[in-house]
Every structure is written in C-alpha cells, then in structure tokens.
Design an enzyme around this catalytic site. Structure first.
Site, PDB file in Angstrom:
ATOM      1  N   CYS A 214     112.817  41.582  73.098  1.00 29.47           N
ATOM      2  CA  CYS A 214     111.716  40.647  72.830  1.00 29.47           C
ATOM      3  C   CYS A 214     110.393  41.122  73.413  1.00 29.47           C
ATOM      4  O   CYS A 214     109.339  40.848  72.853  1.00 29.47           O
ATOM      5  CB  CYS A 214     112.067  39.267  73.372  1.00 29.47           C
ATOM      6  SG  CYS A 214     112.480  39.271  75.102  1.00 29.47           S
TER       7      CYS A 214
ATOM      8  N   GLU B 174     111.763  30.231  74.710  1.00 28.63           N
ATOM      9  CA  GLU B 174     111.524  31.656  74.984  1.00 28.63           C
ATOM     10  C   GLU B 174     111.551  32.366  73.644  1.00 28.63           C
ATOM     11  O   GLU B 174     112.628  32.680  73.125  1.00 28.63           O
ATOM     12  CB  GLU B 174     112.614  32.198  75.929  1.00 28.63           C
ATOM     13  CG  GLU B 174     112.616  31.573  77.313  1.00 28.63           C
ATOM     14  CD  GLU B 174     111.498  32.100  78.204  1.00 28.63           C
ATOM     15  OE1 GLU B 174     110.967  33.192  77.933  1.00 28.63           O
ATOM     16  OE2 GLU B 174     111.136  31.401  79.172  1.00 28.63           O
TER      17      GLU B 174
HETATM   18  P1  NAD Z   1     117.672  33.169  66.200  1.00 23.41           P
HETATM   19  O1  NAD Z   1     116.651  32.175  66.383  1.00 23.41           O
HETATM   20  O2  NAD Z   1     118.112  33.544  64.833  1.00 23.41           O
HETATM   21  O3  NAD Z   1     119.010  32.747  66.964  1.00 23.41           O
HETATM   22  C1  NAD Z   1     119.010  32.287  68.283  1.00 23.41           C
HETATM   23  C2  NAD Z   1     120.042  31.208  68.452  1.00 23.41           C
HETATM   24  O4  NAD Z   1     119.773  30.147  67.563  1.00 23.41           O
HETATM   25  C3  NAD Z   1     121.482  31.645  68.169  1.00 23.41           C
HETATM   26  O5  NAD Z   1     122.304  31.138  69.202  1.00 23.41           O
HETATM   27  C4  NAD Z   1     121.790  31.020  66.845  1.00 23.41           C
HETATM   28  O6  NAD Z   1     123.152  30.678  66.707  1.00 23.41           O
HETATM   29  C5  NAD Z   1     120.943  29.782  66.831  1.00 23.41           C
HETATM   30  N1  NAD Z   1     120.549  29.396  65.485  1.00 23.41           N
HETATM   31  C6  NAD Z   1     120.267  30.218  64.440  1.00 23.41           C
HETATM   32  N2  NAD Z   1     119.910  29.507  63.350  1.00 23.41           N
HETATM   33  C7  NAD Z   1     119.981  28.197  63.716  1.00 23.41           C
HETATM   34  C8  NAD Z   1     119.728  26.972  63.018  1.00 23.41           C
HETATM   35  N3  NAD Z   1     119.338  26.944  61.741  1.00 23.41           N
HETATM   36  N4  NAD Z   1     119.872  25.820  63.714  1.00 23.41           N
HETATM   37  C9  NAD Z   1     120.254  25.829  64.988  1.00 23.41           C
HETATM   38  N5  NAD Z   1     120.512  26.962  65.681  1.00 23.41           N
HETATM   39  C10 NAD Z   1     120.385  28.139  65.056  1.00 23.41           C
HETATM   40  O7  NAD Z   1     117.083  34.367  66.983  1.00 23.41           O
HETATM   41  P2  NAD Z   1     117.648  35.792  67.088  1.00 23.41           P
HETATM   42  O8  NAD Z   1     117.509  36.503  65.775  1.00 23.41           O
HETATM   43  O9  NAD Z   1     118.980  35.728  67.696  1.00 23.41           O
HETATM   44  O10 NAD Z   1     116.614  36.442  68.137  1.00 23.41           O
HETATM   45  C11 NAD Z   1     115.473  37.143  67.721  1.00 23.41           C
HETATM   46  C12 NAD Z   1     114.196  36.519  68.233  1.00 23.41           C
HETATM   47  O11 NAD Z   1     114.339  36.071  69.550  1.00 23.41           O
HETATM   48  C13 NAD Z   1     113.030  37.494  68.262  1.00 23.41           C
HETATM   49  O12 NAD Z   1     111.876  36.841  67.808  1.00 23.41           O
HETATM   50  C14 NAD Z   1     112.885  37.807  69.736  1.00 23.41           C
HETATM   51  O13 NAD Z   1     111.600  38.233  70.126  1.00 23.41           O
HETATM   52  C15 NAD Z   1     113.260  36.524  70.345  1.00 23.41           C
HETATM   53  N6  NAD Z   1     113.697  36.731  71.716  1.00 23.41           N
HETATM   54  C16 NAD Z   1     112.960  36.209  72.716  1.00 23.41           C
HETATM   55  C17 NAD Z   1     113.350  36.428  74.030  1.00 23.41           C
HETATM   56  C18 NAD Z   1     112.583  35.878  75.184  1.00 23.41           C
HETATM   57  O14 NAD Z   1     113.080  35.977  76.282  1.00 23.41           O
HETATM   58  N7  NAD Z   1     111.412  35.301  75.002  1.00 23.41           N
HETATM   59  C19 NAD Z   1     114.485  37.184  74.287  1.00 23.41           C
HETATM   60  C20 NAD Z   1     115.217  37.676  73.233  1.00 23.41           C
HETATM   61  C21 NAD Z   1     114.824  37.436  71.938  1.00 23.41           C
END
Ligand code: NAD
Length: 462
Positions: free
Chosen positions: A248, A214
């Site tokens: 998002c 997602e």
């Molecule tokens: P992110 O990818 O930075 O983090 C998400 C998760 O990944 C967190 O739990 C984090 O701990 C983990 N993570 C971060 N870096 C990692 C790594 N190197 N290795 C493994 N795990 C890691 O995302 P974010 O900044 O929290 O969210 C923002 C993005 O998410 C935006 O692009 C937004 O559009 C998208 N989003 C999508 C939806 C949807 O339903 N499609 C909903 C909310 C947010």
C-alpha cells in the site's frame, strides 16, 4: 461462517457476552494475550512463512522482514509500554473551576472487527489485533479470502493460542463480510481499497460504529535534481518491487525532470539486477501476483509507456518482472488508479513546481517520498503536499516505526495506528472530572448575578 460453523450473529453475541464479564479489563489478561501472540509467531513462524509462500510466492526472509518481524517489534514495543500507556493522564483545570482535578482514562470499546486485505495478509490482520488486545476489546478477525493459506492458518491457530472466548476468526469473502457488517460492533478497523471502504463505512453508519479506514492510493516519489541518484535507485527498486509491488505504501510512480529520468533509468536497471538477477521470473526471492484477475489487470498496464526495464510476464506462474515505464502520459490508465503491482512509471515534468502541482491536483496519497539533498525542497514538499506520511530518501520503511502514526488522510484513509495509536484506535478516552465538596466555589459563577458577582465572573473568565 466462523471455523466451527457458527453464524456471524452468534459469534458477535458470544463475544459480547464474554466481554461484558470484564475478563479483558485487567492488565494481566492483555499482557498475557500479547505474549501468547508473540509465542505463536515464534513457534509457528515457519508455517506462516509457508502460507505466505503459497499465497504470494513470498521468500521466507521477506516474510520475516515485512510481516513476522514487524509484528514481533510491535508486540514487544506494546508489551513494554502498555502499563504506562494505560495510566490516567491528568489535565489542567481552568481557574474558575478550581479546586478540582481532571484526567482521562482509556476504556475498552467492546467488540472490535478487523477486516484485512491479502497483500500482507498476516501483518495486516494481526497488527490491528495487537491494538485491540492491548485495549481490552473482544475481537473478530476477518482475513482476506484472496490469501486463503494465511486465512486458514489464522483461523486454525488464533483461537487456539489466544483466549477463544474473546477472539474469533471468521473466514470468507464479500458475502461473509456483509453478514458480519450487519452486526453491531463497537469499532471496525478496515484495511483495503476505498471502494470497499465506502461499503464498510455505510454499514457502520447504521449502528453509529466508529471506523478506522486504512486505504491506499498513488504514493508519488519526487526525485529531485539534487538527489543522490544511486541511493534513490537502490531504495526505489526495493520499496517498489518488494512483494511484487503489492504494497500500500509502495512508491506508485516517479516524478522527475527529463534529465533526472534519463540518469535514473540505468541505475534502476542495475539495482534491480542486483536484487533479482537477470531473470527475475525464475528468482525464488521475487514474489508473484496474487491472482489471475490482478495479473490480467497489470499486464494491460504494461502498454501505457515505453518499457525501459523488465516487461516479461509468465501467466503460468503469475509473475511479472520488475518493470520501469518511461514516456508515460499523466492521464494514461496506469496513472489513473493505484497500480498495486511491479510497474514503476516515470512521469516527466519540467521542474519541481510542476511536480508539486501534479501531486496536489490528485487525491491525498498514503505516502509521499522525496529524494533530495536540499533542505528547502524537503520543507516545501512537507508544507505544500498532504499525505499520510512523508519519507525522505526512503520509501516504505516508516511503517516499521511503532512511535509514529501509520494512516492515511482524505482518500487514503482516516484514523491511524501503530504503537500507542493502536491502543487509542481501539479504546474510548473517557474524561473524568472530580471536585471536592469543600471549599464550595460554585457560588462564584452561579446566580444570583449581583453586580459584585458579575465583576468576579468577568475577571475570572478574562
Ligand atoms: P479489498 O477492499 O478488495 O478487500 C479487503 C477486505 O474487504 C477483504 O477482507 C475482503 O474480503 C473484503 N471485501 C471485499 N469486497 C467486499 C464487499 N463487497 N463487502 C464487504 N467486504 C468486502 O482490498 P484488497 O484488494 O484486498 O486490498 C488492496 C487495497 O488495499 C489497495 O488499495 C491498497 O493500497 C490498500 N491497502 C492499504 C493498506 C494500508 O495500510 N493503508 C494496506 C494494504 C492494502
């Protein structure tokens, strides 16, 4: 590490052993867990509201509207329907295989991992969890470390409210997530950025684990000359700036002709004053940016156009006023990456055809929004653009309808959930085929291929 200091490998092994005992198979266990989750949200709702206030400055009613309330709806929808969703589904059997019956059953996949982001830290941890519990999976939830109050509360309350033999919360950031991803899961449900989505997918490949992604992207809003501009402005103002734009499916930018843009700006200004008053930075109903890194990133984007509305920032409270930018170049930094904050650029295009080109030349977004009273315009956008969802005259709200899938396509993700799709995302749809011993009809299609038999085969397969 999980709350009690268990290593990731031990958590997964413990859950797997518990799952293999078959505890999650009965409908009663699944309904019981869903009911317990509902009760938790009702009884501890105020603590979740406090945590969301601490993490994102969310006003409690906003937390109800956008997180807790959506979860309660999803839970009720799932509890009401789960029995019928789990019934075997018969399928027609081709003539040459008759007599026989075919159907499908849903079986739990095993141990699921849910990785959640920080922007709706409660909703996006628990909404997939509803699917996993309904499917009868064991479940590890990894909340976002960037929303620490909500993460801590989930770690405290979930194992207490749910069956702790089968549900665990592992807190932490990239290091802890990397440790988890080294383990074999039976499915991974990841919500967040495409950058980390690629890391998750690569780690899952090692174990051939299926993944639901997602992700996000730049969701466009075309405001057509035929639109009711008052309605468009009111709804864009809400959909873009709820949760300070950190949504998002928020409309990332507006596409409009110069004439429409000029008429829209004063209406957006009025709509925003109605929502957040003359000084949104002081308004407790208006949330803040999640951390200093995102605050700095967003502050820099304010230079990418003329500030037509808003523009004020406060580094002490991490608030950025709802801001509308005009005169934005399609190649400016603000148009290159998902904004994920309270800045709405308006990109002017000569006409609808140019707007369609602008969208289709870019990555497929999570949503596309069309404000128009013209059925032809609506149809053209549905047919010519590809996006996770399309919303007519209303951004964001489609995500609260459990009966339609929620998910992306291409760069905005793969797989979907909500309602019955959440159950499917966490289940294996097993095919079943059964043929009675008599009458034996295999002779009609098996060797020896005499001329008569060949004639029968050719006729049967026509
Ligand atoms: P992110 O990818 O930075 O983090 C998400 C998760 O990944 C967190 O739990 C984090 O701990 C983990 N993570 C971060 N870096 C990692 C790594 N190197 N290795 C493994 N795990 C890691 O995302 P974010 O900044 O929290 O969210 C923002 C993005 O998410 C935006 O692009 C937004 O559009 C998208 N989003 C999508 C939806 C949807 O339903 N499609 C909903 C909310 C947010």
């Amino acid at each position: 590490m999980a709350q009690n200091g268990e290593a990731a490998a031990d958590v997964v092994a413990r859950l797997r052993r518990a799952h293999e005992r078959g505890t999650t198979r009965p409908l009663a266990w699944r309904l019981g867990q869903l009911q317990a989750l509902e009760q938790l949200l009702l009884e501890e709702g105020h603590r979740f509201e406090e945590a969301l206030r601490a993490d994102l400055g969310k006003a409690p009613p906003e937390s109800q509207v956008t997180e807790i309330g959506v979860l309660l709806q999803e839970l009720r929808h799932t509890r009401r329907s789960l029995r019928s969703w789990l019934l075997p589904r018969p399928a027609p059997v081709p003539a040459q295989l008759q007599p026989a019956a075919a159907w499908t059953v849903l079986e739990p996949l095993g141990v699921a991992l849910v990785i959640a982001p920080w922007n709706y830290p409660l909703l996006l941890a628990l909404s997939p969890a509803i699917g996993a519990l309904a499917a009868g999976d064991a479940l590890v939830v990894k909340p976002s470390e960037i929303a620490p109050a909500t993460s801590g509360l989930l770690a405290e309350l979930l194992p207490r409210a749910l069956d702790a033999r089968l549900v665990a919360v592992v807190e932490g950031g990239p290091a802890e997530t990397t440790e988890l991803l080294a383990e074999r899961f039976d499915t991974i449900f990841y919500t967040g950025s495409g950058r980390v989505g690629r890391i998750v997918l690569a780690a899952a490949a090692t174990h051939l684990t299926p993944v639901t992604l997602e992700l996000g992207g730049k969701s466009p809003a075309w405001v057509d000359p035929s639109a009711d501009l008052d309605v468009a402005a009111d709804r864009l103002a809400w959909g873009k700036f709820v949760n300070a734009g950190q949504t998002c499916v928020a409309p990332d930018y507006v596409l409009a002709t110069p004439r429409v843009a000029a008429d829209l700006v004063p209406r957006l200004d009025r709509a925003l004053r109605r929502l957040y008053g003359d000084d949104p930075l002081q308004n407790p109903d208006y949330g803040r940016i999640v951390d200093e890194r995102h605050f700095a990133r967003l502050s820099a984007l304010l230079d990418d156009g003329r500030i037509a509305v808003g523009g004020a920032t406060d580094p002490a409270t991490l608030k950025i006023a709802p801001t509308v930018l005009t005169g934005v170049d399609g190649d400016a930094p603000v148009m290159r990456e998902e904004i994920f904050g309270p800045i709405l650029p308006i990109v002017e295009v000569p006409d609808e055809a140019a707007a369609l080109r602008f969208v289709t030349e870019r990555d497929k977004p999570l949503a596309a929004y069309v404000f128009s009273r013209d059925a032809g315009v609506r149809r053209r956008w549905a047919e010519r653009t590809s996006s996770g969802a399309i919303g007519y005259d209303a951004p964001v709200l489609h995500l609260a309808v459990p009966g339609i899938p929620f998910g992306g396509v291409g760069a905005s993700g793969s797989g979907a959930y909500h309602g019955r799709r959440s159950l499917l995302a966490f289940s294996h749809e097993k095919a079943v085929f059964a043929k009675p011993g008599r009458p034996e009809t295999l002779g009609l299609i098996a060797p020896p291929y005499t001329a008569a038999r060949e004639r029968v085969i050719r006729r049967l397969l026509r």
